[in-house]
Scaffold this motif. Sequence first.
Motif, PDB file in Angstrom:
ATOM      1  N   ARG A   1       0.847  -1.195   0.000  1.00  0.00           N
ATOM      2  CA  ARG A   1       0.000   0.000   0.000  1.00  0.00           C
ATOM      3  C   ARG A   1       0.881   1.242   0.000  1.00  0.00           C
ATOM      4  NH1 ARG A   1      -4.463  -1.302   4.743  1.00  0.00           N
ATOM      5  NH2 ARG A   1      -5.790  -2.764   3.557  1.00  0.00           N
ATOM      6  N   ASP A   2       0.971   1.893  -1.149  1.00  0.00           N
ATOM      7  CA  ASP A   2       1.835   3.066  -1.213  1.00  0.00           C
ATOM      8  C   ASP A   2       1.066   4.352  -0.975  1.00  0.00           C
ATOM      9  OD1 ASP A   2       0.561   3.721  -3.676  1.00  0.00           O
ATOM     10  OD2 ASP A   2       2.059   2.617  -4.804  1.00  0.00           O
ATOM     11  N   SER A   3       1.802   5.385  -0.592  1.00  0.00           N
ATOM     12  CA  SER A   3       1.246   6.722  -0.433  1.00  0.00           C
ATOM     13  C   SER A   3       1.225   7.403  -1.802  1.00  0.00           C
ATOM     14  CB  SER A   3       2.086   7.529   0.567  1.00  0.00           C
ATOM     15  OG  SER A   3       1.557   8.834   0.739  1.00  0.00           O
ATOM     16  N   PHE A   4       0.851   8.667  -1.839  1.00  0.00           N
ATOM     17  CA  PHE A   4       0.907   9.427  -3.082  1.00  0.00           C
ATOM     18  C   PHE A   4       2.358   9.541  -3.538  1.00  0.00           C
ATOM     19  CE2 PHE A   4      -3.023  10.997  -1.058  1.00  0.00           C
ATOM     20  CZ  PHE A   4      -3.922  10.689  -2.065  1.00  0.00           C
ATOM     21  N   TYR A   5       2.572   9.614  -4.850  1.00  0.00           N
ATOM     22  CA  TYR A   5       3.917   9.624  -5.406  1.00  0.00           C
ATOM     23  C   TYR A   5       4.610  10.974  -5.205  1.00  0.00           C
ATOM     24  CZ  TYR A   5       2.426   5.456  -8.028  1.00  0.00           C
ATOM     25  OH  TYR A   5       1.966   4.216  -8.402  1.00  0.00           O
ATOM     26  N   ALA A   6       5.791  10.924  -4.628  1.00  0.00           N
ATOM     27  CA  ALA A   6       6.591  12.136  -4.489  1.00  0.00           C
ATOM     28  C   ALA A   6       6.939  12.712  -5.858  1.00  0.00           C
ATOM     29  CB  ALA A   6       7.876  11.818  -3.714  1.00  0.00           C
ATOM     30  N   ASP A   7       7.175  11.841  -6.812  1.00  0.00           N
ATOM     31  CA  ASP A   7       7.578  12.256  -8.158  1.00  0.00           C
ATOM     32  C   ASP A   7       6.519  13.105  -8.847  1.00  0.00           C
ATOM     33  OD1 ASP A   7       8.271   9.499  -7.255  1.00  0.00           O
ATOM     34  OD2 ASP A   7       9.741   9.598  -8.873  1.00  0.00           O
ATOM     35  N   PHE A   8       5.251  12.968  -8.409  1.00  0.00           N
ATOM     36  CA  PHE A   8       4.162  13.684  -9.059  1.00  0.00           C
ATOM     37  C   PHE A   8       3.893  15.057  -8.470  1.00  0.00           C
ATOM     38  CE2 PHE A   8       1.485   9.996 -11.037  1.00  0.00           C
ATOM     39  CZ  PHE A   8       2.579   9.644 -11.810  1.00  0.00           C
ATOM     40  N   MET A   9       4.574  15.424  -7.401  1.00  0.00           N
ATOM     41  CA  MET A   9       4.254  16.687  -6.741  1.00  0.00           C
ATOM     42  C   MET A   9       4.420  17.906  -7.656  1.00  0.00           C
ATOM     43  SD  MET A   9       2.968  15.922  -3.820  1.00  0.00           S
ATOM     44  CE  MET A   9       2.269  14.491  -4.686  1.00  0.00           C
ATOM     45  N   PRO A  10       5.436  17.961  -8.518  1.00  0.00           N
ATOM     46  CA  PRO A  10       5.513  19.121  -9.417  1.00  0.00           C
ATOM     47  C   PRO A  10       4.298  19.220 -10.340  1.00  0.00           C
ATOM     48  CG  PRO A  10       7.632  18.015  -9.315  1.00  0.00           C
ATOM     49  CD  PRO A  10       6.643  17.117  -8.625  1.00  0.00           C
TER      50      PRO A  10
ATOM     51  N   TYR B   1       2.149  -4.158   3.623  1.00  0.00           N
ATOM     52  CA  TYR B   1       3.162  -3.140   3.896  1.00  0.00           C
ATOM     53  C   TYR B   1       2.639  -1.778   3.440  1.00  0.00           C
ATOM     54  CZ  TYR B   1       6.299  -7.158   4.313  1.00  0.00           C
ATOM     55  OH  TYR B   1       6.885  -8.345   4.693  1.00  0.00           O
ATOM     56  N   THR B   2       2.892  -0.759   4.244  1.00  0.00           N
ATOM     57  CA  THR B   2       2.515   0.605   3.877  1.00  0.00           C
ATOM     58  C   THR B   2       3.783   1.369   3.538  1.00  0.00           C
ATOM     59  OG1 THR B   2       0.560   0.569   5.304  1.00  0.00           O
ATOM     60  CG2 THR B   2       1.398   2.726   4.653  1.00  0.00           C
ATOM     61  N   LEU B   3       3.920   1.754   2.287  1.00  0.00           N
ATOM     62  CA  LEU B   3       5.138   2.378   1.781  1.00  0.00           C
ATOM     63  C   LEU B   3       4.970   3.895   1.762  1.00  0.00           C
ATOM     64  CD1 LEU B   3       5.726  -0.046  -1.237  1.00  0.00           C
ATOM     65  CD2 LEU B   3       6.476  -0.300   1.149  1.00  0.00           C
ATOM     66  N   THR B   4       5.737   4.563   2.610  1.00  0.00           N
ATOM     67  CA  THR B   4       5.650   6.026   2.713  1.00  0.00           C
ATOM     68  C   THR B   4       7.031   6.645   2.593  1.00  0.00           C
ATOM     69  OG1 THR B   4       6.033   6.286   5.103  1.00  0.00           O
ATOM     70  CG2 THR B   4       3.807   5.656   4.404  1.00  0.00           C
TER      71      THR B   4
ATOM     72  N   ASP C   1      11.553   3.991  -4.637  1.00  0.00           N
ATOM     73  CA  ASP C   1      11.466   3.251  -3.374  1.00  0.00           C
ATOM     74  C   ASP C   1      10.381   2.180  -3.447  1.00  0.00           C
ATOM     75  OD1 ASP C   1      13.474   4.801  -2.338  1.00  0.00           O
ATOM     76  OD2 ASP C   1      12.170   6.027  -1.068  1.00  0.00           O
ATOM     77  N   ILE C   2       9.262   2.518  -4.082  1.00  0.00           N
ATOM     78  CA  ILE C   2       8.194   1.535  -4.255  1.00  0.00           C
ATOM     79  C   ILE C   2       8.698   0.358  -5.092  1.00  0.00           C
ATOM     80  CG2 ILE C   2       5.895   1.127  -5.218  1.00  0.00           C
ATOM     81  CD1 ILE C   2       5.366   4.147  -4.769  1.00  0.00           C
ATOM     82  N   ALA C   3       9.404   0.679  -6.170  1.00  0.00           N
ATOM     83  CA  ALA C   3       9.915  -0.378  -7.046  1.00  0.00           C
ATOM     84  C   ALA C   3      10.942  -1.242  -6.328  1.00  0.00           C
ATOM     85  CB  ALA C   3      10.526   0.238  -8.296  1.00  0.00           C
ATOM     86  N   ASP C   4      11.800  -0.623  -5.536  1.00  0.00           N
ATOM     87  CA  ASP C   4      12.775  -1.402  -4.761  1.00  0.00           C
ATOM     88  C   ASP C   4      12.069  -2.355  -3.809  1.00  0.00           C
ATOM     89  OD1 ASP C   4      14.895  -0.111  -5.976  1.00  0.00           O
ATOM     90  OD2 ASP C   4      15.293   1.253  -4.301  1.00  0.00           O
TER      91      ASP C   4
END
Length: 286
Positions: free
Chosen positions: A142-151, A196-199, A176-179
């Motif tokens: 379970r991932d959070s919102f993507y940091a990469d998308f913030m811009p 797992y919660t991925l943040t 990090d999600i991919a790792d």
Amino acid sequence: MVEVRRRSLETALTGATGRIGGRVAARLATKGVPLRLLVRDPDRAPDLPGATAVVAPFADGDAVREALTGVETAFMVSASEAADRVQQHLTFVEAAAAAGVRHLVYLSFQGASAASTFTFARDHAVTEAAIRGTGLTWTFLRDSFYADFMPGLVGDDGVIRGPGGSGRVAVVAQDDIADAAAAVLLDPAAHAGRTYTLTGPAALSFTEIATIVGEASGREVTYVDETLDEARASRAVYGAPDWEVAGWISTYTAVAAGEHAEVTGDVEALTGHPATPLREVLAAGR
């Protein structure tokens, strides 16, 4: 005479043409894992050693079942947001079970629940329940919102707009999600029945996110807290259907409700390295 189905050493993946699935596929390929990539367009499939692309859209249950026959472990990246996404997911899950998949690793979303404020997270809750109902062995990431998308939240005028109030969100790097996903897929049995919660490493307000994005881009970026009416009006220009606009807006209202402020150590536990801060994600241009 009892027919014995031969198991494949391949790991099946969906989403290999996308940002997460593509990263995971590349990581597994470098480890020498043979891959079966379920794609809609084989011409877009990544050219990786030991990988075979098979046309099997989520909604085509027969194609998915055929593509997954003999596969022991599959990685299911959720389908693109669509009005029928839940049905697509249910078709895929049913086909995976019918094909004899033993372990399904599903990329879900933080706090997935029928009561989630973020409307698209509800889709993930339905999918998780369906997977549990099949009797398959499972692992949920379970991932959070993507940091990469913030811009991408920043308008042409340098403003992030949304009804997020003073809520906080622990945005997570796609790398990090991919790792984390690759680590699970390299040893799926060790993660059976785990969620797992991925943040990211810190829960940030939208004001803080705006500042970090601005620093990375070299321009001033600010955050404006909208009302719900203002949020609907500012997004009307896109002409998107109501369900999609509601999903966009609920990105912010879910954060305002405190549903995505949790920070976990699951990225580091799975990967062996700390979660990447937003500032570093943007500096690396990921």
